[in-house]
Design a protein around this motif. Structure first.
Motif, short mmCIF file in Angstrom:
data_model
loop_
_atom_site.label_atom_id
_atom_site.label_comp_id
_atom_site.label_asym_id
_atom_site.label_seq_id
_atom_site.Cartn_x
_atom_site.Cartn_y
_atom_site.Cartn_z
N ASP A 266 0.81 -1.21 0.00
CA ASP A 266 0.00 0.00 0.00
C ASP A 266 0.84 1.27 0.00
OD1 ASP A 266 -2.38 -1.42 -0.02
OD2 ASP A 266 -2.50 -1.51 2.17
N SER A 267 1.92 1.24 0.77
CA SER A 267 2.74 2.45 0.91
C SER A 267 4.21 2.08 0.96
CB SER A 267 2.34 3.20 2.19
OG SER A 267 3.01 4.42 2.30
N PRO A 268 4.83 1.87 -0.19
CA PRO A 268 6.24 1.46 -0.25
C PRO A 268 7.14 2.47 0.47
CG PRO A 268 5.22 1.25 -2.41
CD PRO A 268 4.25 2.00 -1.54
N ARG A 269 8.13 1.95 1.18
CA ARG A 269 9.09 2.80 1.85
C ARG A 269 10.17 3.23 0.86
NH1 ARG A 269 9.26 -1.28 6.91
NH2 ARG A 269 8.69 -2.64 5.17
N ILE A 270 10.35 4.53 0.75
CA ILE A 270 11.26 5.09 -0.26
C ILE A 270 12.44 5.76 0.43
CG2 ILE A 270 11.47 6.75 -2.15
CD1 ILE A 270 8.44 6.45 -2.56
N GLY A 271 13.64 5.45 -0.05
CA GLY A 271 14.84 6.07 0.48
C GLY A 271 15.67 6.70 -0.63
N LEU A 272 16.36 7.79 -0.29
CA LEU A 272 17.29 8.42 -1.22
C LEU A 272 18.69 7.90 -0.94
CD1 LEU A 272 16.34 12.22 -1.42
CD2 LEU A 272 16.46 10.62 -3.32
N LEU A 273 19.36 7.42 -1.96
CA LEU A 273 20.72 6.91 -1.78
C LEU A 273 21.67 8.07 -1.52
CD1 LEU A 273 22.36 4.29 -1.82
CD2 LEU A 273 22.75 4.66 -4.26
N ASN A 274 22.45 7.94 -0.43
CA ASN A 274 23.32 9.03 -0.02
C ASN A 274 24.58 8.46 0.62
OD1 ASN A 274 24.19 11.64 0.45
ND2 ASN A 274 22.59 12.17 1.93
N ILE A 275 25.53 9.33 0.93
CA ILE A 275 26.78 8.88 1.54
C ILE A 275 26.65 8.75 3.05
CG2 ILE A 275 28.23 9.81 -0.30
CD1 ILE A 275 28.76 12.25 1.51
N GLY A 276 25.50 9.01 3.58
CA GLY A 276 25.23 8.86 5.00
C GLY A 276 23.76 9.09 5.27
N GLU A 277 23.31 8.70 6.45
CA GLU A 277 21.89 8.85 6.78
C GLU A 277 21.59 10.17 7.48
OE1 GLU A 277 20.67 5.46 9.01
OE2 GLU A 277 21.22 4.01 7.45
N GLU A 278 22.65 10.88 7.89
CA GLU A 278 22.45 12.15 8.59
C GLU A 278 21.97 13.24 7.62
OE1 GLU A 278 25.56 9.65 10.50
OE2 GLU A 278 25.22 10.43 8.48
N ASP A 279 21.14 14.15 8.13
CA ASP A 279 20.54 15.20 7.30
C ASP A 279 21.58 16.12 6.66
OD1 ASP A 279 18.04 14.26 7.87
OD2 ASP A 279 17.66 15.69 9.49
N MET A 280 22.71 16.34 7.34
CA MET A 280 23.68 17.30 6.82
C MET A 280 24.53 16.73 5.68
SD MET A 280 25.02 15.47 9.46
CE MET A 280 24.51 16.39 10.90
N LYS A 281 24.44 15.43 5.43
CA LYS A 281 25.29 14.80 4.42
C LYS A 281 24.63 14.84 3.04
CE LYS A 281 28.07 11.81 7.34
NZ LYS A 281 28.59 10.43 7.56
N GLY A 282 25.48 14.75 2.01
CA GLY A 282 24.97 14.71 0.65
C GLY A 282 25.15 16.02 -0.09
N ASN A 283 24.98 15.98 -1.40
CA ASN A 283 25.09 17.19 -2.21
C ASN A 283 23.75 17.94 -2.24
OD1 ASN A 283 23.49 15.72 -4.05
ND2 ASN A 283 25.29 15.03 -5.19
N GLU A 284 23.75 19.10 -2.85
CA GLU A 284 22.55 19.93 -2.86
C GLU A 284 21.40 19.27 -3.62
OE1 GLU A 284 21.88 22.67 -1.11
OE2 GLU A 284 23.81 22.19 -0.18
N GLN A 285 21.76 18.54 -4.64
CA GLN A 285 20.74 17.82 -5.43
C GLN A 285 19.95 16.87 -4.55
OE1 GLN A 285 22.44 14.42 -7.14
NE2 GLN A 285 21.11 14.35 -8.94
N VAL A 286 20.65 16.06 -3.77
CA VAL A 286 20.00 15.08 -2.90
C VAL A 286 19.25 15.77 -1.76
CG1 VAL A 286 20.43 13.18 -1.28
CG2 VAL A 286 21.62 13.24 -3.47
N LYS A 287 19.84 16.80 -1.19
CA LYS A 287 19.18 17.51 -0.08
C LYS A 287 17.87 18.16 -0.53
CE LYS A 287 23.42 18.52 2.53
NZ LYS A 287 24.33 19.60 3.00
N THR A 288 17.90 18.76 -1.72
CA THR A 288 16.68 19.39 -2.23
C THR A 288 15.62 18.35 -2.57
OG1 THR A 288 18.03 21.17 -3.19
CG2 THR A 288 15.77 20.95 -3.99
N ALA A 289 16.06 17.21 -3.13
CA ALA A 289 15.12 16.12 -3.43
C ALA A 289 14.48 15.61 -2.15
CB ALA A 289 15.84 14.99 -4.16
N ALA A 290 15.27 15.54 -1.08
CA ALA A 290 14.74 15.08 0.21
C ALA A 290 13.62 15.99 0.70
CB ALA A 290 15.87 15.02 1.24
N LYS A 291 13.78 17.30 0.52
CA LYS A 291 12.73 18.24 0.94
C LYS A 291 11.46 18.05 0.12
CE LYS A 291 16.02 21.75 2.52
NZ LYS A 291 16.56 23.13 2.28
#
Length: 342
Positions: free
Chosen positions: A174-199
């Motif tokens: 019913d509601s698949p769990r979706i994750g963004l692939l990143n270099i870490g699970e912490e909010d401060m990690k990743g490039n701007e592309q991934v951070k903006t996609a997360a928002k």
């Protein structure tokens, strides 16, 4: 429910020697299935002379005078191979004669041709490739696996919307769990592309669980149904997994073949080794879907054997039966409407 699938019978490293027996195996197992094998009649007819009377209208040959080489540039194939088995098979989907197309041919040419013939869904900028990968929990879906080297945050969001509907349909979740692939699970990690996609995902109705690392693809301690990334990262990850699996298999074989004692150990361990091999056998996960198009196209691995190509055809059957294209179209429209209102 009856369904019709067009097969690029000349595509892949092995062509009809693989596509024909795989097609016949699928016809035998599914009485509601009709297959249109596209390719050189002179080559296909001798291979099907016994099967044609058995399956009647459920097995058809559509002649195509050309075929796309595995290393042929996509632009050349699109311009000069208008009667290729790949192009004709996709045309059948566009014409409504087939519900889906399956090909083991040149990935770039297949994507370019499919996009040119079938066109994009409204609200989707680029098509993306999604496939299933084995994991500790069973399997995980991942996209994009190579169609888009450079992606914006908006593209990643669109991939998530499309992948969500596919996973819901074929996995009955019913509601698949979706994750963004990143270099870490912490909010401060990743490039701007991934951070903006997360928002974007956080503000959507999708079941976004946050960032996931590379180990979540196969062996993460967090259950995730769909992992989203750009095509560069996805393709590198996929090839790394394939290489690791091959290394493990080769290393085990060498270790058990060293002497009579290790060979004896192999006999004792055979049931475990067989189970392990089946669990990670890439042939059982063969078949990647091109999402974002106005038609269903499944890409098989170019080096697929009969079992692997059969798996790709089976994937097409499942996606047709679950109306994946219609469901993605509806969800994309709903997502666009929601963002317009907000």
């Amino acid at each position: 429910m009856s369904l019709t699938i067009s097969i690029d019978a000349m595509g892949g490293d092995f062509g009809p020697s693989v596509t024909v027996p795989a097609a016949l195996a699928c016809l035998k197992e599914n009485v509601a299935l009709t297959l249109i094998l596209v390719g050189d009649e002179a080559v296909l007819e001798p291979l099907l002379v016994q099967a044609l009377p058995v399956y009647g209208n459920r097995l058809q040959i559509q002649h195509a005078s050309q075929q796309v080489d595995m290393d042929e540039p996509p632009s050349k194939a699109l311009k000069n191979k208008k009667d290729s088995s790949m192009r004709v098979a996709i045309n059948l989907v566009h014409q409504g004669r087939a519900d889906a197309c399956v090909s083991a041919g040149n990935t770039g040419a297949l994507m370019a041709t499919a996009r040119f013939v079938l066109k994009m869904l409204n609200g989707i900028d680029r098509p993306a490739i999604i496939s299933t990968l084995p994991s500790i929990h069973g399997h995980t879906h991942m996209m994009d696996l190579g169609a888009n080297v450079d992606c914006t945050a908006e593209h990643l969001f669109q991939f998530a919307v499309m992948g969500n509907e596919l996973v819901k349909a074929i996995e009955n979740i019913d509601s698949p769990r979706i994750g963004l692939l990143n270099i870490g699970e912490e909010d401060m990690k990743g490039n701007e592309q991934v951070k903006t996609a997360a928002k974007l995902l956080e503000n959507s109705t999708l079941n976004y669980i946050g960032y996931v690392e590379g180990n979540s693809i196969n062996a993460g301690n967090m259950k995730v149904d769909l992992i989203v990334c750009d095509g560069f990262v996805g393709n590198v990850s996929l090839k790394s997994i394939e290489g690791a699996a091959k290394m493990i298999g080769t290393t085990l074989k060498e270790a058990f073949s060293k002497n009579w004692l290790t060979k004896l150990a192999a006999v004792v361990a055979y049931p475990v080794l067989k189970s392990f091999k089946q669990r990670i056998d890439p042939r059982l996960y063969n078949g990647a879907s091109f999402l974002g198009l106005r038609g269903l196209v499944i890409k098989s691995h170019g080096g697929a054997d009969v079992l692997a190509f059969k798996t790709a055809i089976k994937l097409a059957e499942v996606e047709v039966q679950h109306n994946v294209i219609q469901k993605i179209t509806q969800q994309v429209e709903a997502s666009l409407a929601q963002r317009t209102i907000s």
